[in-house]
Design an enzyme around this catalytic site. Structure first.
Site, PDB file in Angstrom:
ATOM      1  N   GLU A 250       9.086 -17.876  62.756  1.00 51.57           N
ATOM      2  CA  GLU A 250      10.093 -18.937  62.589  1.00 51.57           C
ATOM      3  C   GLU A 250       9.863 -19.541  61.218  1.00 51.57           C
ATOM      4  O   GLU A 250       8.867 -20.245  61.014  1.00 51.57           O
ATOM      5  CB  GLU A 250       9.908 -20.012  63.659  1.00 51.57           C
ATOM      6  CG  GLU A 250      10.147 -19.536  65.058  1.00 51.57           C
ATOM      7  CD  GLU A 250      11.618 -19.527  65.419  1.00 51.57           C
ATOM      8  OE1 GLU A 250      11.956 -18.926  66.425  1.00 51.57           O
ATOM      9  OE2 GLU A 250      12.425 -20.131  64.681  1.00 51.57           O
ATOM     10  N   CYS A 284      12.913 -27.815  59.829  1.00 47.46           N
ATOM     11  CA  CYS A 284      13.478 -26.525  59.402  1.00 47.46           C
ATOM     12  C   CYS A 284      14.983 -26.474  59.672  1.00 47.46           C
ATOM     13  O   CYS A 284      15.707 -25.748  59.004  1.00 47.46           O
ATOM     14  CB  CYS A 284      12.779 -25.381  60.109  1.00 47.46           C
ATOM     15  SG  CYS A 284      12.815 -25.544  61.895  1.00 47.46           S
TER      16      CYS A 284
HETATM   17  P1  NDP Z   1       2.910 -22.704  55.635  1.00 44.41           P
HETATM   18  O1  NDP Z   1       3.553 -21.379  55.687  1.00 44.41           O
HETATM   19  O2  NDP Z   1       2.268 -23.130  54.375  1.00 44.41           O
HETATM   20  O3  NDP Z   1       1.754 -22.807  56.742  1.00 44.41           O
HETATM   21  C1  NDP Z   1       2.017 -22.599  58.109  1.00 44.41           C
HETATM   22  C2  NDP Z   1       0.714 -22.283  58.815  1.00 44.41           C
HETATM   23  O4  NDP Z   1       0.207 -21.029  58.369  1.00 44.41           O
HETATM   24  C3  NDP Z   1      -0.392 -23.300  58.529  1.00 44.41           C
HETATM   25  O5  NDP Z   1      -1.164 -23.480  59.682  1.00 44.41           O
HETATM   26  C4  NDP Z   1      -1.173 -22.604  57.439  1.00 44.41           C
HETATM   27  O6  NDP Z   1      -2.480 -23.056  57.339  1.00 44.41           O
HETATM   28  C5  NDP Z   1      -1.136 -21.175  57.942  1.00 44.41           C
HETATM   29  N1  NDP Z   1      -1.414 -20.160  56.917  1.00 44.41           N
HETATM   30  C6  NDP Z   1      -1.329 -20.275  55.567  1.00 44.41           C
HETATM   31  N2  NDP Z   1      -1.632 -19.081  54.977  1.00 44.41           N
HETATM   32  C7  NDP Z   1      -1.907 -18.219  55.986  1.00 44.41           C
HETATM   33  C8  NDP Z   1      -2.261 -16.837  56.046  1.00 44.41           C
HETATM   34  N3  NDP Z   1      -2.374 -16.102  54.946  1.00 44.41           N
HETATM   35  N4  NDP Z   1      -2.449 -16.264  57.242  1.00 44.41           N
HETATM   36  C9  NDP Z   1      -2.305 -16.978  58.380  1.00 44.41           C
HETATM   37  N5  NDP Z   1      -1.969 -18.288  58.396  1.00 44.41           N
HETATM   38  C10 NDP Z   1      -1.762 -18.901  57.220  1.00 44.41           C
HETATM   39  O7  NDP Z   1       4.011 -23.728  56.130  1.00 44.41           O
HETATM   40  P2  NDP Z   1       3.950 -25.296  56.150  1.00 44.41           P
HETATM   41  O8  NDP Z   1       2.810 -25.757  56.980  1.00 44.41           O
HETATM   42  O9  NDP Z   1       4.055 -25.760  54.741  1.00 44.41           O
HETATM   43  O10 NDP Z   1       5.275 -25.672  56.952  1.00 44.41           O
HETATM   44  C11 NDP Z   1       6.486 -25.906  56.357  1.00 44.41           C
HETATM   45  C12 NDP Z   1       7.384 -24.712  56.506  1.00 44.41           C
HETATM   46  O11 NDP Z   1       7.564 -24.420  57.876  1.00 44.41           O
HETATM   47  C13 NDP Z   1       8.757 -24.927  55.963  1.00 44.41           C
HETATM   48  O12 NDP Z   1       9.138 -23.847  55.157  1.00 44.41           O
HETATM   49  C14 NDP Z   1       9.647 -24.979  57.184  1.00 44.41           C
HETATM   50  O13 NDP Z   1      10.959 -24.572  57.007  1.00 44.41           O
HETATM   51  C15 NDP Z   1       8.929 -24.103  58.124  1.00 44.41           C
HETATM   52  N6  NDP Z   1       9.306 -24.432  59.478  1.00 44.41           N
HETATM   53  C16 NDP Z   1      10.059 -23.560  60.211  1.00 44.41           C
HETATM   54  C17 NDP Z   1      10.488 -23.888  61.482  1.00 44.41           C
HETATM   55  C18 NDP Z   1      11.291 -22.949  62.326  1.00 44.41           C
HETATM   56  O14 NDP Z   1      11.307 -23.125  63.539  1.00 44.41           O
HETATM   57  N7  NDP Z   1      11.952 -21.985  61.758  1.00 44.41           N
HETATM   58  C19 NDP Z   1      10.167 -25.181  62.055  1.00 44.41           C
HETATM   59  C20 NDP Z   1       9.388 -26.011  61.198  1.00 44.41           C
HETATM   60  C21 NDP Z   1       8.964 -25.629  59.959  1.00 44.41           C
HETATM   61  P3  NDP Z   1      -2.811 -24.253  56.328  1.00 44.41           P
HETATM   62  O15 NDP Z   1      -1.797 -25.327  56.515  1.00 44.41           O
HETATM   63  O16 NDP Z   1      -4.125 -24.681  56.780  1.00 44.41           O
HETATM   64  O17 NDP Z   1      -2.751 -23.653  54.946  1.00 44.41           O
END
Ligand code: NDP
Length: 514
Positions: A250, A284
């Protein structure tokens, strides 16, 4: 007073912990807790424990698992003040945003999956159509995939991390949650709640850490449910391909809102403000860009501007204290600021806001922009902040064309008093979901699939497919009344070959017009 008075340490079952992550309240800039930054060894150990715990959890059956979910719901209602304060403190969002977007959704979801899981996952009896299978019994069974890794973002820490574990747990899986490093506390508190609700040890664990912790989970889990940015989603999918681990992604959105000339402009303007700026625009499915037909453009903009001018922004406190809280994640404030700057440089006009708010916390003013177009990042890239760019369009065709001129395809909305026309326009939008005269609330229809097209994701959550993704389908064929030899058994003979050939020719040889 802070809910979290001393640093929280996650349970690591004895694993040595050397590094820690400081969790900040973005509305005040103060550190509210420290959590372990778990390495891959700890994640591997967690997955092993989860794998062992999963068997007994699955054996408990739907009823036993539902009892835990209902108890967890009760716990979450009883402990709502603690949970809401935790969410508000780690995200800087208002209590109202925490109630609507995180807490109430998860409360509802616990009962939803407890009730629906047995129905969505019950054995399916299939009547086979092939003549070879006459008289045979076929049953499709949905069995848990094993250990599900749920990786969540920071904007709805409880909903988009633990919330996705509920269906996985009800399907009989064990779960390892990896919340965002920015907002781990709500999930840690929920783990406490699940324990109090009777969830057996190790069935759900929380791996606190950064991206590398998530990457270790991708390597070891049997399935990954990820919510986050498109860039990270792509990395996860590539990594999961190495082990053929299924993923459900997502990702981001750039949701368009189309306001037609026959819309209820007052409702549309009120909704545009709420649906673009609630949760500080960090949703999102936020309205990220608006296309308004010429005849109602001026009235729409005037109403939006009046509405946004009256919004109160600040440090969230008592219920109703402020409308808009902080920007949860530091780098996001730079993205929001960059989009506004880029738009202004290319000719956009800021009618309200446009600047960072005053500290010590991290704020961005509610912002309305006009004279925008698709050369600007604010109209093409995900902003994820309290901004609303509004564009004037000639007609509905231009609006639909611009709405579809996007790499994203998550949510969308059309506003018109002619609901039939609205539905027809909605069908033309390239998005996983569309609303007519509404927005965002479609997410609450947990019975219906929700997911994105294009860069907005792969797979989805909610509905039947929202729980079957946590399972593998096993098809079992049972031959009850069986001759010693079937027509297709060895040895082949001229007589049986002819019978087979003629039989099929007779069955399928007639001409059909459709
Ligand atoms: P990120 O993609 O930066 O991070 C999401 C999660 O992935 C965090 O827990 C992060 O850890 C982890 N992560 C980062 N790098 C890796 C990796 N290489 N492998 C595995 N896990 C990893 O997103 P954000 O937290 O910045 O969230 C915002 C985004 O989420 C926006 O783009 C938004 O649109 C999207 N979103 C989508 C939704 C949907 O339902 N479609 C709903 C809500 C948000 P860490 O934070 O510790 O780096």
């Amino acid at each position: 007073m802070s809910t979290i008075e001393k640093p929280i340490q996650a349970e690591t079952n004895g694993a040595a912990e050397t590094r820690a992550i400081a969790v900040e309240n973005p509305a005040t800039g103060t550190t509210i807790a420290n959590v372990p930054d778990m390495g891959s060894g700890e994640v591997v150990a967690m997955i092993a424990r989860a794998r062992r715990a999963q068997l007994a959890w699955d054996a408990l059956g739907f009823e036993g698992r539902a009892r835990v979910m209902y108890a967890a719901r009760h716990w979450l209602v009883e402990n709502r003040d603690r949970m809401l304060r935790t969410i508000v403190e780690e995200t800087g969002k208002t209590r109202e945003d925490a109630i609507v977007g995180d807490w109430s959704f998860v409360v509802d979801s616990l009962g939803f999956w407890a009730k629906r899981a047995p129905k969505y996952l019950r054995d399916e009896h299939i009547r086979p159509h092939s003549p070879f299978l006459l008289g045979k019994r076929i049953v499709v069974r949905h069995r848990p995939i094993g250990v599900v890794g749920v990786i969540g973002p920071w904007n709805f820490p409880l909903n988009l991390c633990f919330g996705d574990a509920i269906a996985a747990l009800m399907a009989g899986n064990a779960v390892v949650l990896k919340p965002s490093e920015i907002t781990p506390l709500a999930n840690m508190l929920m783990a406490e709640g699940m324990k109090a609700a009777g969830l057996p040890e190790d069935v759900m664990q929380v791996a606190t850490g950064r991206g590398e912790t998530g990457a270790a989970l991708v390597d070891g889990a049997d399935m990954i449910m990820f919510t986050g940015s498109t860039a990270t989603g792509k990395k996860i999918m590539a990594q999961a391909a190495e082990t053929l681990t299924p993923v459900s992604l997502e990702l981001g959105g750039k949701d368009p809102m189309i306001v037609l000339r026959d819309a209820d402009v007052e409702r549309a303007a009120n909704a545009a403000v709420s649906y673009s700026m609630s949760n500080g625009g960090q949703i999102c499915t936020s309205v990220e860009r608006v296309y308004v037909e010429e005849p109602v453009y001026d009235e729409f903009v005037r109403r939006v501007v009046d509405n946004v001018r009256s919004l109160r922004q600040g440090v969230p406190g008592e219920p109703g204290a402020v409308d808009i809280g902080a920007v949860t994640f530091g780098p996001q404030a730079e993205i929001v600021e960059g989009h506004v700057k880029d738009a202004v440089e290319k000719g956009a006009k800021v009618l309200v806001g446009g600047e960072r708010g005053e500290g010590p916390g991290r704020f961005f003013q509610p912002t309305v922009m006009v004279d925008v177009d698709h050369t600007m990042k604010a109209m093409t890239e995900e902003t994820f902040g309290p901004t609303l760019p509004i564009m004037r369009v000639r007609d509905v065709d231009e609006a639909v064309k611009l709405a579809n001129d996007s790499n994203f395809g998550l949510n969308s909305s059309v506003w018109t008093k002619d609901v039939d026309k609205g539905e027809q326009v909605a069908r033309r939008i390239e998005a996983g979901s569309s609303c007519v005269n509404d927005g965002l609330v479609n997410y609450l229809a947990q019975e219906a699939p929700f997911g994105g097209l294009k860069d907005s994701g792969v797979g989805g959550r909610h509905g039947v497919s929202g729980i079957r993704k946590y399972c593998t389908a096993q098809t079992i064929l049972v031959t009850r009344f069986a001759p010693k030899r079937e027509l297709h058994f060895f040895p082949y003979s001229a007589r049986t070959t002819k019978v087979l050939e003629r039989g099929f020719a007779l069955l399928y040889g007639r001409k059909r017009s459709n």
